[in-house]
Motif scaffolding. Structure first.
Motif, mmCIF file in Angstrom:
data_model
loop_
_atom_site.group_PDB
_atom_site.id
_atom_site.type_symbol
_atom_site.label_atom_id
_atom_site.label_comp_id
_atom_site.label_asym_id
_atom_site.label_seq_id
_atom_site.Cartn_x
_atom_site.Cartn_y
_atom_site.Cartn_z
ATOM 1 N N UNK A 237 1.054 -1.155 -0.438
ATOM 2 C CA UNK A 237 0.355 0.011 0.268
ATOM 3 C C UNK A 237 0.795 1.559 0.218
ATOM 4 N N UNK A 238 0.216 2.985 -0.445
ATOM 5 C CA UNK A 238 1.308 3.594 -0.479
ATOM 6 C C UNK A 238 0.435 4.655 0.800
ATOM 7 N N UNK A 239 -0.432 4.584 1.456
ATOM 8 C CA UNK A 239 -0.700 4.956 2.692
ATOM 9 C C UNK A 239 -1.696 6.148 1.648
ATOM 10 N N UNK A 240 -2.941 5.881 1.160
ATOM 11 C CA UNK A 240 -3.640 6.966 0.264
ATOM 12 C C UNK A 240 -4.625 6.381 0.923
ATOM 13 N N UNK A 241 -5.184 5.359 1.013
ATOM 14 C CA UNK A 241 -7.010 5.076 0.876
ATOM 15 C C UNK A 241 -7.330 5.503 2.472
ATOM 16 N N UNK A 242 -6.585 5.841 3.427
ATOM 17 C CA UNK A 242 -7.281 6.377 4.490
ATOM 18 C C UNK A 242 -7.787 8.053 4.475
ATOM 19 N N UNK A 243 -6.295 8.687 4.297
ATOM 20 C CA UNK A 243 -6.080 9.654 3.858
ATOM 21 C C UNK A 243 -7.477 10.240 2.876
ATOM 22 N N UNK A 244 -7.711 9.334 1.843
ATOM 23 C CA UNK A 244 -8.571 10.029 1.211
ATOM 24 C C UNK A 244 -10.029 9.436 1.806
ATOM 25 N N UNK A 245 -10.209 8.404 2.343
ATOM 26 C CA UNK A 245 -11.284 8.106 3.320
ATOM 27 C C UNK A 245 -11.546 9.346 4.048
ATOM 28 N N UNK A 246 -10.885 9.786 4.482
ATOM 29 C CA UNK A 246 -10.809 10.960 5.868
ATOM 30 C C UNK A 246 -11.757 12.651 4.835
ATOM 31 N N UNK A 247 -10.925 12.885 3.569
ATOM 32 C CA UNK A 247 -10.989 13.540 3.227
ATOM 33 C C UNK A 247 -12.893 13.610 2.516
ATOM 34 N N UNK A 248 -13.056 12.462 1.853
ATOM 35 C CA UNK A 248 -14.472 12.039 1.539
ATOM 36 C C UNK A 248 -15.648 12.197 2.765
ATOM 37 N N UNK A 249 -15.228 11.932 4.218
ATOM 38 C CA UNK A 249 -15.844 11.818 5.356
ATOM 39 C C UNK A 249 -16.293 13.339 5.802
ATOM 40 N N UNK A 250 -15.035 14.150 5.841
ATOM 41 C CA UNK A 250 -14.667 15.447 5.636
ATOM 42 C C UNK A 250 -15.668 16.345 5.215
ATOM 43 N N UNK A 251 -15.436 16.089 3.390
ATOM 44 C CA UNK A 251 -16.614 16.717 2.669
ATOM 45 C C UNK A 251 -18.110 16.672 2.793
ATOM 46 N N UNK A 252 -18.620 15.270 3.988
ATOM 47 C CA UNK A 252 -19.977 15.313 3.807
ATOM 48 C C UNK A 252 -20.010 15.594 5.267
ATOM 49 N N UNK A 253 -19.905 16.763 5.940
ATOM 50 C CA UNK A 253 -19.328 17.104 7.108
ATOM 51 C C UNK A 253 -19.542 16.248 8.611
ATOM 52 N N UNK A 254 -19.269 14.972 7.995
ATOM 53 C CA UNK A 254 -18.965 14.157 8.894
ATOM 54 C C UNK A 254 -17.847 13.730 9.865
ATOM 55 N N UNK A 255 -17.518 13.220 11.078
ATOM 56 C CA UNK A 255 -16.346 12.731 11.390
ATOM 57 C C UNK A 255 -15.428 11.582 11.257
ATOM 58 N N UNK A 256 -13.956 10.704 11.505
ATOM 59 C CA UNK A 256 -14.067 10.047 11.129
ATOM 60 C C UNK A 256 -13.056 9.566 12.278
ATOM 61 N N UNK A 257 -12.491 8.903 12.805
ATOM 62 C CA UNK A 257 -11.650 7.851 13.603
ATOM 63 C C UNK A 257 -11.538 6.411 13.936
ATOM 64 N N UNK A 258 -10.067 6.269 14.698
ATOM 65 C CA UNK A 258 -9.941 4.932 15.059
ATOM 66 C C UNK A 258 -9.636 4.457 16.797
ATOM 67 N N UNK A 259 -9.535 3.724 16.915
ATOM 68 C CA UNK A 259 -9.687 2.797 18.050
ATOM 69 C C UNK A 259 -8.234 2.081 18.061
ATOM 70 N N UNK A 260 -7.461 1.413 18.800
ATOM 71 C CA UNK A 260 -7.081 0.488 18.590
ATOM 72 C C UNK A 260 -5.861 -0.045 19.588
ATOM 73 N N UNK A 261 -6.026 -1.026 19.446
ATOM 74 C CA UNK A 261 -5.050 -1.811 20.809
ATOM 75 C C UNK A 261 -4.137 -3.216 20.287
ATOM 76 N N UNK A 262 -2.456 -2.895 20.266
ATOM 77 C CA UNK A 262 -1.665 -3.158 19.586
ATOM 78 C C UNK A 262 -1.897 -5.098 20.171
ATOM 79 N N UNK A 263 -1.817 -5.432 18.959
ATOM 80 C CA UNK A 263 -1.625 -7.113 18.904
ATOM 81 C C UNK A 263 -3.364 -7.624 19.023
ATOM 82 N N UNK A 264 -4.703 -6.635 20.107
ATOM 83 C CA UNK A 264 -5.523 -7.006 19.973
ATOM 84 C C UNK A 264 -6.870 -6.405 18.741
ATOM 85 N N UNK A 265 -5.949 -5.267 17.781
ATOM 86 C CA UNK A 265 -7.269 -4.877 16.652
ATOM 87 C C UNK A 265 -7.629 -3.872 16.541
#
Length: 191
Positions: A152-180
């Motif tokens: 991967x190039x690291x573009x997918x989540x950036x594009x997702x973020x821009x799409x959601x922002x242009x919908x006046x929405x919010x995007x995020x992540x919650x994560x724990x190493x080794x658990x998902x």
């Protein structure tokens, strides 16, 4: 042994590579549109649950042994750009599968809460270090530890973020190493 087997194998590999190149080119085109302020959204009213269900089925058809578990509330009519939100969901799903090679379960939840259509995609994979999470939605950013193991190039989540922002929405992540990780977004039901 059938002489067509090597040819079929070659054609399958060629199709997969063509698919990867198509995704890459589309991502690069989207980044260019975003940078130039020309990423257009085509709003329409649609059943968001059906959209998510169709995205899940599309990812299922692409193969893989992951069990995609879908939980949802009925009745989610929204006004948004269906194709662009599908793009976000597909990215979340393919990333969940890619980054959970040792676990075969991905959970998808969606529904409407507080005037927002919300989607969560939860995997039980490698997780993301806390100090890397804030950069995940930056252009070309890839978590260093996983870069050598996953394409991967690291573009997918950036594009997702821009799409959601242009919908006046919010995007995020919650994560724990080794658990998902749980990637989520919410957009207004009505713009």
């Amino acid at each position: 042994m059938d002489r067509k087997d090597p040819m079929v194998s070659f054609i399958d590999k060629a199709e997969k590579q063509t698919g990867k190149l198509t995704v890459l080119l589309n991502d690069l085109l989207d980044v260019t549109k975003i940078q130039e302020g020309k990423l257009q959204l085509n709003y329409g009213r649609f059943d968001a649950i059906a959209m998510v269900r169709e995205s899940i089925e599309e990812v299922r058809v692409q193969g893989g042994a992951h069990n995609l578990v879908f939980e949802y509330a009925e009745g989610a009519e929204i006004t948004a750009d269906r194709a662009r939100l599908e793009q976000v969901i597909n990215n979340f799903l393919t990333n969940a599968i890619k980054y959970s090679p040792n676990n075969d379960r991905v959970e998808i939840q969606c529904g409407i809460a507080g005037g927002q259509f919300c989607v969560k995609v939860n995997d039980f994979g490698i997780g993301i270090p806390e100090n890397k999470r804030e950069f995940l939605f930056d252009r070309f950013y890839r978590v260093q530890e996983s870069s050598t193991h996953f394409a991967g190039l690291g573009l997918g989540l950036y594009i997702c973020s821009e799409i959601v922002k242009r919908h006046h929405g919010k995007i995020g992540v919650e994560s724990q190493e080794g658990k998902g990780s749980t990637f989520w977004f919410s957009v207004p039901v009505q713009i």
